[in-house]
Design a protein around this motif. Sequence first.
Motif, mmCIF file in Angstrom:
data_model
loop_
_atom_site.group_PDB
_atom_site.id
_atom_site.type_symbol
_atom_site.label_atom_id
_atom_site.label_comp_id
_atom_site.label_asym_id
_atom_site.label_seq_id
_atom_site.Cartn_x
_atom_site.Cartn_y
_atom_site.Cartn_z
ATOM 1 N N UNK A 187 0.841 -1.158 0.000
ATOM 2 C CA UNK A 187 0.000 0.000 0.000
ATOM 3 C C UNK A 187 0.894 1.231 0.000
ATOM 4 N N UNK A 188 0.390 2.328 -0.538
ATOM 5 C CA UNK A 188 1.117 3.588 -0.571
ATOM 6 C C UNK A 188 0.418 4.573 0.364
ATOM 7 N N UNK A 189 1.207 5.256 1.202
ATOM 8 C CA UNK A 189 0.657 6.179 2.190
ATOM 9 C C UNK A 189 1.270 7.560 1.979
ATOM 10 N N UNK A 190 0.425 8.559 1.800
ATOM 11 C CA UNK A 190 0.886 9.936 1.665
ATOM 12 C C UNK A 190 1.447 10.393 3.002
ATOM 13 N N UNK A 191 2.675 10.945 2.984
ATOM 14 C CA UNK A 191 3.313 11.400 4.210
ATOM 15 C C UNK A 191 3.439 12.917 4.287
ATOM 16 N N UNK A 192 3.378 13.609 3.148
ATOM 17 C CA UNK A 192 3.369 15.070 3.176
ATOM 18 C C UNK A 192 2.821 15.623 1.866
ATOM 19 N N UNK A 193 2.286 16.835 1.962
ATOM 20 C CA UNK A 193 1.723 17.521 0.803
ATOM 21 C C UNK A 193 2.188 18.965 0.846
ATOM 22 N N UNK A 194 2.642 19.475 -0.276
ATOM 23 C CA UNK A 194 3.006 20.885 -0.385
ATOM 24 C C UNK A 194 2.282 21.507 -1.562
ATOM 25 N N UNK A 195 1.887 22.759 -1.414
ATOM 26 C CA UNK A 195 1.222 23.484 -2.501
ATOM 27 C C UNK A 195 2.074 24.687 -2.875
ATOM 28 N N UNK A 196 2.254 24.900 -4.174
ATOM 29 C CA UNK A 196 3.095 25.984 -4.655
ATOM 30 C C UNK A 196 2.418 26.690 -5.821
ATOM 31 N N UNK A 197 2.638 27.973 -5.910
ATOM 32 C CA UNK A 197 2.235 28.725 -7.094
ATOM 33 C C UNK A 197 3.495 28.942 -7.920
ATOM 34 N N UNK A 198 3.459 28.546 -9.197
ATOM 35 C CA UNK A 198 4.594 28.805 -10.063
ATOM 36 C C UNK A 198 4.109 29.216 -11.448
ATOM 37 N N UNK A 199 5.013 29.280 -12.394
ATOM 38 C CA UNK A 199 4.687 29.791 -13.727
ATOM 39 C C UNK A 199 3.600 28.988 -14.440
ATOM 40 N N UNK A 200 3.464 27.713 -14.115
ATOM 41 C CA UNK A 200 2.472 26.882 -14.805
ATOM 42 C C UNK A 200 1.146 26.796 -14.064
ATOM 43 N N UNK A 201 1.073 27.387 -12.873
ATOM 44 C CA UNK A 201 -0.165 27.353 -12.098
ATOM 45 C C UNK A 201 0.077 26.856 -10.694
ATOM 46 N N UNK A 202 -0.955 26.296 -10.102
ATOM 47 C CA UNK A 202 -0.839 25.761 -8.739
ATOM 48 C C UNK A 202 -0.319 24.333 -8.842
ATOM 49 N N UNK A 203 0.777 24.092 -8.141
ATOM 50 C CA UNK A 203 1.428 22.790 -8.185
ATOM 51 C C UNK A 203 1.282 22.110 -6.831
ATOM 52 N N UNK A 204 1.084 20.787 -6.861
ATOM 53 C CA UNK A 204 1.048 20.000 -5.631
ATOM 54 C C UNK A 204 2.241 19.046 -5.657
ATOM 55 N N UNK A 205 2.943 19.002 -4.540
ATOM 56 C CA UNK A 205 4.064 18.084 -4.366
ATOM 57 C C UNK A 205 3.651 17.091 -3.284
ATOM 58 N N UNK A 206 3.748 15.818 -3.603
ATOM 59 C CA UNK A 206 3.271 14.766 -2.704
ATOM 60 C C UNK A 206 4.430 13.822 -2.395
ATOM 61 N N UNK A 207 4.671 13.588 -1.114
ATOM 62 C CA UNK A 207 5.660 12.607 -0.677
ATOM 63 C C UNK A 207 4.905 11.422 -0.089
ATOM 64 N N UNK A 208 5.383 10.221 -0.398
ATOM 65 C CA UNK A 208 4.691 9.034 0.107
ATOM 66 C C UNK A 208 5.674 7.914 0.399
ATOM 67 N N UNK A 209 5.211 6.955 1.176
ATOM 68 C CA UNK A 209 5.964 5.739 1.470
ATOM 69 C C UNK A 209 5.148 4.551 0.988
ATOM 70 N N UNK A 210 5.846 3.502 0.604
ATOM 71 C CA UNK A 210 5.184 2.269 0.182
ATOM 72 C C UNK A 210 5.452 1.206 1.234
ATOM 73 N N UNK A 211 4.378 0.585 1.720
ATOM 74 C CA UNK A 211 4.436 -0.388 2.814
ATOM 75 C C UNK A 211 3.893 -1.739 2.328
ATOM 76 N N UNK A 212 4.532 -2.826 2.749
ATOM 77 C CA UNK A 212 4.010 -4.161 2.469
ATOM 78 C C UNK A 212 2.784 -4.382 3.347
#
Length: 67
Positions: free
Chosen positions: A1-26
């Motif tokens: 299974x994959x679990x989201x561990x952090x989320x970041x939101x940024x405004x840049x030249x292409x629009x609103x960007x989301x950065x997602x960090x996750x871990x994969x667990x057995x």
Amino acid sequence: MKIVTSIGLFNDAVGKRISITYSEINDKTGEIISDNKRIDRVVTDATARAHADALAEYAQTFVDGIS
């Protein structure tokens, strides 16, 4: 299974960007298969963008409260 561990939101030249960090667990053993994996996407869904904007406005209230 994959679990989201952090989320970041940024405004840049292409629009609103989301950065997602996750871990994969057995699922069966609980063993960490991979950690700190990251993906970045531009938020194109109007509803998701509205939620992201609302979170940014909420965060701004904390910044505005700093003296």
